[in-house]
Design a protein around this motif. Structure first.
Motif, short mmCIF file in Angstrom:
data_model
loop_
_atom_site.label_atom_id
_atom_site.label_comp_id
_atom_site.label_asym_id
_atom_site.label_seq_id
_atom_site.Cartn_x
_atom_site.Cartn_y
_atom_site.Cartn_z
N SER A 78 36.75 82.62 96.04
CA SER A 78 37.01 81.97 94.76
C SER A 78 37.87 82.89 93.89
O SER A 78 37.59 84.08 93.79
CB SER A 78 35.70 81.67 94.04
OG SER A 78 35.94 81.14 92.76
N SER A 79 38.85 82.33 93.24
CA SER A 79 39.77 83.12 92.42
C SER A 79 39.14 83.60 91.11
O SER A 79 39.70 84.46 90.45
CB SER A 79 41.02 82.31 92.10
OG SER A 79 40.68 81.15 91.37
N ILE A 80 37.98 83.06 90.72
CA ILE A 80 37.35 83.48 89.47
C ILE A 80 36.19 84.44 89.70
O ILE A 80 35.54 84.86 88.74
CB ILE A 80 36.89 82.28 88.62
CG1 ILE A 80 35.82 81.47 89.35
CG2 ILE A 80 38.07 81.43 88.21
CD1 ILE A 80 35.10 80.47 88.47
N THR A 110 18.35 85.90 96.20
CA THR A 110 19.24 85.70 95.06
C THR A 110 20.66 85.43 95.56
O THR A 110 21.08 85.97 96.58
CB THR A 110 19.29 86.93 94.12
OG1 THR A 110 19.71 88.06 94.87
CG2 THR A 110 17.94 87.18 93.47
N VAL A 111 21.35 84.59 94.83
CA VAL A 111 22.77 84.33 95.06
C VAL A 111 23.44 84.61 93.72
O VAL A 111 23.20 83.91 92.74
CB VAL A 111 23.04 82.89 95.51
CG1 VAL A 111 24.52 82.67 95.74
CG2 VAL A 111 22.23 82.55 96.76
N THR A 112 24.27 85.65 93.67
CA THR A 112 24.87 86.10 92.42
C THR A 112 26.39 85.95 92.47
O THR A 112 27.03 86.48 93.37
CB THR A 112 24.51 87.58 92.14
OG1 THR A 112 23.10 87.71 92.18
CG2 THR A 112 25.03 88.01 90.78
N ALA A 113 26.93 85.25 91.48
CA ALA A 113 28.38 85.09 91.34
C ALA A 113 28.82 85.89 90.11
O ALA A 113 28.39 85.58 88.99
CB ALA A 113 28.73 83.62 91.18
N GLU A 114 29.64 86.90 90.32
CA GLU A 114 30.12 87.73 89.22
C GLU A 114 31.57 87.37 88.91
O GLU A 114 32.41 87.31 89.80
CB GLU A 114 30.02 89.21 89.58
CG GLU A 114 30.44 90.12 88.44
CD GLU A 114 30.20 91.60 88.75
OE1 GLU A 114 30.94 92.42 88.19
OE2 GLU A 114 29.30 91.91 89.53
N PHE A 115 31.85 87.15 87.63
CA PHE A 115 33.19 86.74 87.22
C PHE A 115 34.16 87.91 87.32
O PHE A 115 33.83 89.05 87.00
CB PHE A 115 33.18 86.20 85.78
CG PHE A 115 32.42 84.92 85.67
CD1 PHE A 115 33.00 83.73 86.06
CD2 PHE A 115 31.12 84.90 85.20
CE1 PHE A 115 32.29 82.54 85.97
CE2 PHE A 115 30.41 83.73 85.11
CZ PHE A 115 30.99 82.54 85.50
N GLY A 116 35.36 87.62 87.76
CA GLY A 116 36.40 88.63 87.87
C GLY A 116 37.72 87.97 88.24
O GLY A 116 37.85 86.74 88.21
N HIS A 117 38.68 88.78 88.60
CA HIS A 117 40.03 88.35 88.98
C HIS A 117 40.64 87.45 87.92
O HIS A 117 40.88 87.90 86.82
CB HIS A 117 40.04 87.74 90.37
CG HIS A 117 39.63 88.72 91.44
ND1 HIS A 117 40.31 89.89 91.67
CD2 HIS A 117 38.59 88.73 92.29
CE1 HIS A 117 39.72 90.58 92.63
NE2 HIS A 117 38.66 89.89 93.03
N SER A 118 40.84 86.17 88.18
CA SER A 118 41.53 85.31 87.22
C SER A 118 40.57 84.49 86.36
O SER A 118 40.96 83.46 85.80
CB SER A 118 42.52 84.39 87.94
OG SER A 118 41.84 83.53 88.83
N ALA A 119 39.33 84.94 86.20
CA ALA A 119 38.40 84.26 85.30
C ALA A 119 38.84 84.49 83.86
O ALA A 119 39.57 85.44 83.55
CB ALA A 119 36.98 84.80 85.51
#
Length: 162
Positions: A78-80, A110-119
């Protein structure tokens, strides 16, 4: 009677001022909309991995990885998001990431999505924010996030990230 040939300078300045006022209101609102939609997107991308985690746990696989016998998540980049591939996914880590999965021996995960890149910068400024799905030992999943209240979707309230 003389015909008017165009607009006066004052009329043009009034139009420009009205456009500037509308832009000053609309741009921040649009940025907030983008941030809210990205939080919802990350919630969905991470949430889609719950089924894979459940399948792995039902089959006794508690180690995430690409090797035989391990839980192979198969997450899509994912780009975000930021996060390294865990089980052989092909992603370009410089422009995209995947949610990070942890399966524990005590039937929690746990399933963790951390924002980065083009977020949106509203989600990455002052430390990257996260969306996390957590499974308790009874099999119930709950979502939590550490983004600002105004960006959190109703199905994933602001709460404690484990």
């Amino acid at each position: 009677m003389k015909k008017q040939q165009g607009f006066t300078l004052i009329e043009l300045m009034i139009v420009v001022a009205i456009i500037a006022i509308l832009a000053a209101i609309a741009i921040p609102q649009y940025q907030n909309y983008v941030a809210r939609s990205q939080v919802t997107r990350a919630m969905g991308e991470a949430g889609s991995l719950k089924t894979v985690v459940e399948d792995c746990m039902n089959n006794g696989k508690t180690t995430v990885g690409a090797a035989d016998g391990n839980c192979q998540i198969g997450a899509t980049g994912s780009s975000i998001l930021t996060g390294a591939a865990q089980s052989g996914e092909t992603i370009d880590a410089t422009v995209q990431g995947v949610p990070q999965v942890v399966i524990n021996d005590d039937n929690t995960a746990t399933v963790t999505a951390e924002f980065g890149h083009s977020a949106s910068t509203k989600l990455t400024t002052g430390g990257a924010k996260q969306v996390q799905w957590a499974r308790n030992d009874e099999g119930s999943w709950v979502c939590a996030t550490d983004v600002e209240d105004k960006f959190a979707p109703s199905g994933c309230p602001v709460g404690t990230i484990q």
